[in-house]
Design an enzyme around this catalytic site. Structure first.
Site, PDB file in Angstrom:
ATOM      1  N   HIS A  50      47.576  40.054  38.626  1.00 56.67           N
ATOM      2  CA  HIS A  50      48.308  39.525  37.471  1.00 56.67           C
ATOM      3  C   HIS A  50      49.151  40.617  36.806  1.00 56.67           C
ATOM      4  CE1 HIS A  50      45.220  36.028  37.186  1.00 56.67           C
ATOM      5  NE2 HIS A  50      46.238  35.733  37.978  1.00 56.67           N
ATOM      6  N   HIS A 138      41.833  29.874  34.521  1.00 57.21           N
ATOM      7  CA  HIS A 138      42.132  31.169  35.159  1.00 57.21           C
ATOM      8  C   HIS A 138      41.840  31.059  36.659  1.00 57.21           C
ATOM      9  CE1 HIS A 138      41.596  35.342  36.400  1.00 57.21           C
ATOM     10  NE2 HIS A 138      42.298  35.704  35.336  1.00 57.21           N
ATOM     11  N   GLU A 140      40.514  32.941  38.865  1.00 58.73           N
ATOM     12  CA  GLU A 140      39.163  33.328  39.308  1.00 58.73           C
ATOM     13  C   GLU A 140      38.148  32.233  38.954  1.00 58.73           C
ATOM     14  OE1 GLU A 140      37.817  37.239  38.064  1.00 58.73           O
ATOM     15  OE2 GLU A 140      35.722  36.652  38.303  1.00 58.73           O
ATOM     16  N   CYS A 208      32.663  43.329  36.168  1.00 56.10           N
ATOM     17  CA  CYS A 208      32.726  44.373  37.197  1.00 56.10           C
ATOM     18  C   CYS A 208      32.790  45.778  36.592  1.00 56.10           C
ATOM     19  CB  CYS A 208      33.905  44.129  38.131  1.00 56.10           C
ATOM     20  SG  CYS A 208      35.478  44.596  37.423  1.00 56.10           S
ATOM     21  N   SER A 283      45.251  45.958  36.810  1.00 54.57           N
ATOM     22  CA  SER A 283      46.336  45.562  37.723  1.00 54.57           C
ATOM     23  C   SER A 283      47.639  46.308  37.438  1.00 54.57           C
ATOM     24  CB  SER A 283      46.565  44.048  37.598  1.00 54.57           C
ATOM     25  OG  SER A 283      46.641  43.662  36.238  1.00 54.57           O
TER      26      SER A 283
END
Ligand code: 2E6
Ligand code: F3S
Length: 326
Positions: A50, A138, A140, A208, A283
């Site tokens: 993104h 979203h 994901e 994460c 990103s």
């Protein structure tokens, strides 16, 4: 006193983003320019990551980005033009559609997103209902919920816990999107545990390493700054969370601003500011941060310091189809 910049470290690319971009880059390099049949060298479903600049740059080299697989012509499928799935992952319905069309898929889903998909499948097999904290719509979240829409219950905020109804005989487990705010998620989990004390948490957090490390670092920087600039695109969940975390840590002292690049900065943000903190989402190419620093230097922020909270050494190998080529 000299006006100064404090750079947060870690910031920018995570291992999953690096792998996803290298996936498309490797295909473009191997293709050596346009094909003779006029088809593009590669299709990418959705933004590979993104970030506007990353997508524009890969598109300028010939990658064709599509929202849905039906935008890919049959002749491209027949010619074996590769189709890359973005780092955010896809639902099984998208994979099935690709199989039906005979598309040559190269899956750049981040392995840490893939892990959540596998957790959904395992817990559903074991008879659990899954409460999934994520952002509705979203990429994901759509992919993860798509693994088992009837057993995955998506909530965005603590207030949404009120709308959940489970009886004590229901086996319950919590999973989350990888890029959530660590602090906000802790509040939602507390509310879930209050309502459903038997809810189980996964063995390790689904948020994460890159997300939590960047939030940790941005917090520390914001505590020492009067203002923050966070580089990242508006649709980048982890970048927007980083901006929110920075805002929270700044408190009444100042504001955190998200920008795609240096050109989006308003010099008025820095009136009376002595220390500006800078970070970037997972990103975001570091050259965009360099651009921000250079523009701040022109505005009189002559000193540059770094605050480092942890050194990352995570690396993911390329998708199997490309390993030999790199
Ligand atoms: C895939 C999964 C998580 O919007 P979001 O933060 O999810 O995505 P990007 O592309 O900005 O960041 C990397 C990423 C990819 N994070
Ligand atoms: Fe993966 Fe986390 Fe990056 S889920 S793509 S390592 S932000």
């Amino acid at each position: 006193m000299a006006r100064r910049i404090i750079l947060a470290n870690p910031r920018g690319f995570c291992a999953g983003v690096d792998r996803a971009i290298q996936t498309v880059d490797t295909i473009l390099r191997t293709a050596h320019g346009p094909r003779e049949d006029g088809l593009p060298p590669v299709y990418v479903r959705r933004q590979i990551v993104h970030n506007r600049h990353v997508v524009e740059q890969l598109a300028s080299r010939g990658a064709v980005f599509v929202e849905e697989l039906d935008e890919i012509p049959d002749e491209a499928a027949a010619a074996g033009v590769p189709v890359v799935f973005s780092a955010h992952g896809v639902s099984p319905a998208v994979q099935r559609e690709a199989d039906r069309r005979g598309l040559a898929v190269i899956d750049a889903t981040c392995p840490l997103v893939g892990k959540v998909h596998r957790e959904v499948l395992r817990f559903v097999r074991e008879g659990y209902e899954i409460v999934y904290i994520g952002h509705d719509g979203h990429d994901e979240a759509v992919g993860v919920v798509g693994e088992s829409p009837e057993h995955v219950h998506l909530i965005e905020h603590a207030v949404a816990v009120d709308g959940l109804t489970f009886t004590p005989d229901a086996k319950l487990v919590l999973l989350t999107q990888t890029t959530l705010s660590v602090d906000e998620t802790a509040d939602v989990i507390a509310e879930l545990q209050r309502r459903f004390p038997w809810i189980e948490l996964p063995p390790s957090s689904d948020i994460c390493y890159a997300t939590s490390n960047r939030q940790e670092a941005v917090k520390l920087v914001a505590q020492r700054a009067d203002c923050m600039v966070v580089v990242g695109s508006a649709n980048s969940s982890n970048s927007v969370r980083l901006m929110e975390v920075a805002n929270e840590a700044l408190g009444a002292r100042g504001d955190a601003h998200r920008v795609d690049d240096a050109a989006e900065m308003d010099p008025a943000w820095f009136d009376g500011v002595e220390t500006v903190g800078v970070s970037s989402g997972a990103s975001v190419p570091d050259e965009l941060v360099v651009g921000v620093v250079e523009r701040l230097q022109k505005l009189g922020f002559s000193e540059v310091d770094t605050v480092e909270t942890i050194r990352e050494n995570m690396h993911f190998v390329l998708p199997k189809e490309l390993r030999a080529q790199r």
